[in-house]
Design a protein around this motif. Structure first.
Motif, PDB file in Angstrom:
ATOM      1  N   PRO A  69       1.004 -10.246  -3.498  1.00  0.00           N
ATOM      2  CA  PRO A  69       0.030  -9.207  -3.846  1.00  0.00           C
ATOM      3  C   PRO A  69      -1.412  -9.708  -3.928  1.00  0.00           C
ATOM      4  O   PRO A  69      -2.348  -8.926  -3.740  1.00  0.00           O
ATOM      5  N   ARG A  70      -1.601 -10.999  -4.181  1.00  0.00           N
ATOM      6  CA  ARG A  70      -2.958 -11.528  -4.328  1.00  0.00           C
ATOM      7  C   ARG A  70      -3.643 -11.734  -2.983  1.00  0.00           C
ATOM      8  O   ARG A  70      -4.863 -11.638  -2.886  1.00  0.00           O
ATOM      9  N   THR A  71      -2.862 -12.038  -1.970  1.00  0.00           N
ATOM     10  CA  THR A  71      -3.449 -12.274  -0.643  1.00  0.00           C
ATOM     11  C   THR A  71      -3.254 -11.081   0.290  1.00  0.00           C
ATOM     12  O   THR A  71      -3.973 -10.954   1.283  1.00  0.00           O
ATOM     13  N   GLY A  72      -2.245 -10.247  -0.014  1.00  0.00           N
ATOM     14  CA  GLY A  72      -1.920  -9.136   0.865  1.00  0.00           C
ATOM     15  C   GLY A  72      -1.172  -9.562   2.108  1.00  0.00           C
ATOM     16  O   GLY A  72      -0.935  -8.756   3.004  1.00  0.00           O
TER      17      GLY A  72
ATOM     18  N   ALA B 234       0.818  -1.217   0.000  1.00  0.00           N
ATOM     19  CA  ALA B 234       0.000   0.000   0.000  1.00  0.00           C
ATOM     20  C   ALA B 234       0.852   1.268   0.000  1.00  0.00           C
ATOM     21  O   ALA B 234       0.359   2.357   0.261  1.00  0.00           O
ATOM     22  N   ARG B 235       2.104   1.137  -0.305  1.00  0.00           N
ATOM     23  CA  ARG B 235       2.986   2.284  -0.497  1.00  0.00           C
ATOM     24  C   ARG B 235       4.004   1.904  -1.568  1.00  0.00           C
ATOM     25  O   ARG B 235       4.196   0.718  -1.859  1.00  0.00           O
ATOM     26  N   PHE B 236       4.653   2.885  -2.165  1.00  0.00           N
ATOM     27  CA  PHE B 236       5.618   2.609  -3.221  1.00  0.00           C
ATOM     28  C   PHE B 236       6.938   2.157  -2.612  1.00  0.00           C
ATOM     29  O   PHE B 236       7.606   2.908  -1.908  1.00  0.00           O
ATOM     30  N   ASP B 237       7.295   0.900  -2.871  1.00  0.00           N
ATOM     31  CA  ASP B 237       8.534   0.323  -2.353  1.00  0.00           C
ATOM     32  C   ASP B 237       9.204  -0.489  -3.463  1.00  0.00           C
ATOM     33  O   ASP B 237       8.871  -1.654  -3.679  1.00  0.00           O
ATOM     34  N   PRO B 238      10.150   0.119  -4.183  1.00  0.00           N
ATOM     35  CA  PRO B 238      10.800  -0.581  -5.299  1.00  0.00           C
ATOM     36  C   PRO B 238      12.028  -1.380  -4.890  1.00  0.00           C
ATOM     37  O   PRO B 238      12.862  -1.726  -5.731  1.00  0.00           O
TER      38      PRO B 238
END
Length: 279
Positions: A198-201, A111-115
């Motif tokens: 990403p599908r389950t969080g 839920a935040r940008f983390d590259p």
């Protein structure tokens, strides 16, 4: 800064604390046939340029430093058009990787940008290019287990990379011999479940480790991260990647690897006495 190289022969070795890990440079003097005359000073200048680049990346992309460019972008204090060229490049690359992995490489999964899943590999790849441009094409850079190998450690020799065994501290699951390329490992056994599915969080916990061998480190590192997030689905992705070889260790300690990885490595998974020595 100079000492005896761990791979045999004489090289310049430097350890630098940066990006939350220790990055090791092993730079070999160019062979006479290359027509390059190396001095201690020229090696120092080249390595220092690569080290300086990594520290700039750390300041710019760190998710732990409040004032980093990435955090300012995430908080909406900085528009994309106002970002540095490098941040815009990584932002675009994250979108491309998201599509290429079916959504499993997701820089916004928390839920935040983390590259972070691509930045370390990308920054080490660029550091390697700095050394090549400075006239040092034979070197190895190890950034906390993500390794870029260039050229040869010596005439007719191969670089040797030990892949840590996630179940046995101090042991190795494989020993790789490579002339040139990249090795990236993403796992839970050192940093815990830090990658999110990403599908389950939820944190990805089905695999202990994924090791990927590829031609360069940027994409190799990113695909290793995506595969860890995939869990049990990872072998299906990894088996279809042209130019890449992989090893996976499940939460139960069971191993799977591509045929090409087996050709590169001496397999130790499941052995009754795992190797405990260095390579």
């Amino acid at each position: 800064m100079s000492d005896s190289s761990p791979y045999g022969g004489t090289g310049t070795v430097r350890h630098e604390a940066v990006m939350g890990t220790v990055v090791t440079f092993d730079v070999r003097a160019p062979a006479p046939a290359r027509g390059i005359r190396a001095t201690a000073e020229s090696v120092e200048v080249a390595v220092q340029a690569a080290v300086g680049w990594l520290h700039w990346v750390d300041l710019t992309f760190s998710t732990y430093q409040y004032g980093s460019e990435v955090n300012r972008l995430d908080r909406g204090e900085l528009a994309v058009a106002e970002c540095s060229v490098e941040v815009r490049q990584i932002l675009s690359l994250c979108h491309e990787l998201d599509k290429a992995t079916g959504g499993f490489f997701d820089a916004w999964a928390t839920a935040r940008f983390d590259p972070s899943g691509v930045v370390k590999g990308w920054s080490i790849e660029q550091a390697s290019s700095i050394l090549v441009a400075a006239g040092f094409p034979d070197h190895a850079i190890d950034g906390g287990g993500d390794v870029r190998l260039r050229g040869r450690p010596g005439p007719g020799q191969y670089w040797h990379v030990g892949v840590r065994h996630p179940c046995y501290p101090g042991a190795y699951s494989a020993a790789l011999s490579l002339a040139e390329g990249a090795v990236a490992t993403s796992g839970t056994y050192q940093r815990g479940a830090h990658v999110v599915n990403p599908r389950t969080g939820r944190p990805a916990t089905e695999l202990l480790a994924v090791t990927l061998v590829g031609p360069e480190l940027t994409i190799t590192d990113a695909y290793a991260t995506a595969a860890l997030a995939m869990g049990a689905e990872a072998p299906a992705l990894l088996a279809g990647l042209d130019g890449y070889e992989a090893q996976v260790v499940s939460e139960q300690g069971r191993g799977w690897s591509t045929p090409g990885f087996k050709r590169l490595a001496r397999q130790l998974l499941g052995s009754s006495s795992p190797a405990t020595g260095g390579l």
